[in-house]
Design a protein around this motif. Sequence first.
Motif, PDB file in Angstrom:
ATOM      1  N   GLN A  29     -64.616 -18.409  42.762  1.00  0.00           N
ATOM      2  CA  GLN A  29     -63.453 -18.079  41.935  1.00  0.00           C
ATOM      3  C   GLN A  29     -62.774 -19.344  41.422  1.00  0.00           C
ATOM      4  OE1 GLN A  29     -62.616 -14.835  40.985  1.00  0.00           O
ATOM      5  NE2 GLN A  29     -61.496 -16.089  39.509  1.00  0.00           N
ATOM      6  N   GLN A  30     -62.683 -20.373  42.274  1.00  0.00           N
ATOM      7  CA  GLN A  30     -62.092 -21.641  41.846  1.00  0.00           C
ATOM      8  C   GLN A  30     -62.894 -22.271  40.710  1.00  0.00           C
ATOM      9  OE1 GLN A  30     -61.838 -23.540  45.878  1.00  0.00           O
ATOM     10  NE2 GLN A  30     -59.759 -24.045  45.238  1.00  0.00           N
ATOM     11  N   MET A  90     -64.800 -20.694  38.578  1.00  0.00           N
ATOM     12  CA  MET A  90     -64.610 -19.883  37.373  1.00  0.00           C
ATOM     13  C   MET A  90     -63.253 -20.150  36.742  1.00  0.00           C
ATOM     14  SD  MET A  90     -66.383 -16.212  38.228  1.00  0.00           S
ATOM     15  CE  MET A  90     -68.178 -16.047  38.336  1.00  0.00           C
ATOM     16  N   ASP A  91     -62.223 -20.266  37.579  1.00  0.00           N
ATOM     17  CA  ASP A  91     -60.881 -20.537  37.067  1.00  0.00           C
ATOM     18  C   ASP A  91     -60.819 -21.900  36.369  1.00  0.00           C
ATOM     19  OD1 ASP A  91     -60.035 -18.112  38.057  1.00  0.00           O
ATOM     20  OD2 ASP A  91     -59.101 -18.952  39.856  1.00  0.00           O
ATOM     21  N   ALA A  92     -61.566 -22.863  36.932  1.00  0.00           N
ATOM     22  CA  ALA A  92     -61.584 -24.212  36.366  1.00  0.00           C
ATOM     23  C   ALA A  92     -62.593 -24.340  35.235  1.00  0.00           C
ATOM     24  CB  ALA A  92     -61.909 -25.234  37.462  1.00  0.00           C
ATOM     25  N   ASN A  93     -63.380 -23.282  35.015  1.00  0.00           N
ATOM     26  CA  ASN A  93     -64.421 -23.280  33.987  1.00  0.00           C
ATOM     27  C   ASN A  93     -65.391 -24.452  34.187  1.00  0.00           C
ATOM     28  OD1 ASN A  93     -65.718 -22.166  31.746  1.00  0.00           O
ATOM     29  ND2 ASN A  93     -64.608 -23.490  30.314  1.00  0.00           N
ATOM     30  N   SER A 152     -56.762 -29.854  41.687  1.00  0.00           N
ATOM     31  CA  SER A 152     -55.652 -28.971  41.351  1.00  0.00           C
ATOM     32  C   SER A 152     -54.320 -29.604  41.710  1.00  0.00           C
ATOM     33  CB  SER A 152     -55.807 -27.642  42.075  1.00  0.00           C
ATOM     34  OG  SER A 152     -54.733 -26.785  41.815  1.00  0.00           O
TER      35      SER A 152
END
Length: 420
Positions: free
Chosen positions: A266-267, A269-272, A415
Amino acid sequence: MRSAEIIAVGTELLLGQIVNSNAAFISKELAECGVYVYHHTVVGDNPERLKKVIEIAESRSDILIFSGGLGPTEDDITKQVLAEYLKKNIVYDADHLTKIEQFFAAREDKMSENNKRQAEVIEGSQVLSNDFGFAAGMFLEANAHTYILLPGPPSEMQPMFTKYAKPFLLKNSEREIILESKIIRFFGIGESKLADDLKDMIANQTNPTIATYAGENEVVIRVTASAKTREEALELIKATEEEIIKRDGAYIYGSGEVTLVDLVIQQLMDANMTISAAESLTAGLFQAELGGTTGISKIFKGGMVTYSSEMKHELLHVSKKTIEQEGVVSQACAIEMADNIRELCNTDIGISFTGVAGPEELEGNPVGTVWIGLSVVGSPTLAYRYTFNRDRNYNRRRAVKEGFALIKAFLDEKSDKKVE
């Protein structure tokens, strides 16, 4: 206070072919329901002996919980014996039967007649859905007793109990309480060390309760509180959680049902950010973990499994100089593997695994020696050395988990810098 007896059915348990882990799980869950467990019983696949066990259990317990014996074969006898004992009929549960039929139809496979047995239930019982298998569970009240029938495989039994059976128990509880739990997940600390750090809290626990569980290369704590309202229970949990964080917060990676793998994906994906992997001793385990997630192609472009030195050179372009002078179990090799797979796949992150899974040492390195390389665009490529000193498959699984932990640490730091 109600009392329960856990009855495990299966000759394989008596022969030592399978460990009765179900009893421990159910006991812990029952404690949260205000139910005492005074007896664990194991009985083979023999109708007469099982009937005798039921008689004895009824004489000393209010709740009888059975695990196992709900499958499709002739030696799966639990519901048949209990139905006969209670003088009740066996009937088909339409929903479960449809589920089984649709499974075979979707695969264009013929369903054998004995598969229908898993949709059979005792007449008058509340059917407990099986989200991870076919055997239907049951919740039944008769003769001033409660009977709960659960499948034997833990992967089916545990979710069935927590999601379906446990609410029935709480609903029928003499105590009108709200029960709330929170799962806290740890990585990098052993269960014994964590329990030792929290020993005073565990020894003095009343409400909330604290239970530690050893998972697959990680540790889980379940904090459970009971109160008159959900808000009160959550406040109790919050206070206990804050104290746990003070002591061992450095090892906490998440909470709830989200695993380390889920969290990292998920991290990413969130960070692309895209990722690729080069694996030696792990032989594709890291990539298999990624592949278990729907939509992973958004971030996972591919990778390689290169076991031999020749393949590391020919496919991954690890230099012959590195292989000959440093060896394949080395910092230099891990760095080249990570860099080269990232460049070959044109990804933001490249991760590599090389080492000695076992059972014999390699290049003078003991079993359990592992190097993990992490290559990220715009950052220095680093490699980390680990020594696990366990059996072959543990070393491989642990290496994969450490790889995900490294990626999480990098993404967390990235992050934090962005926030600053």
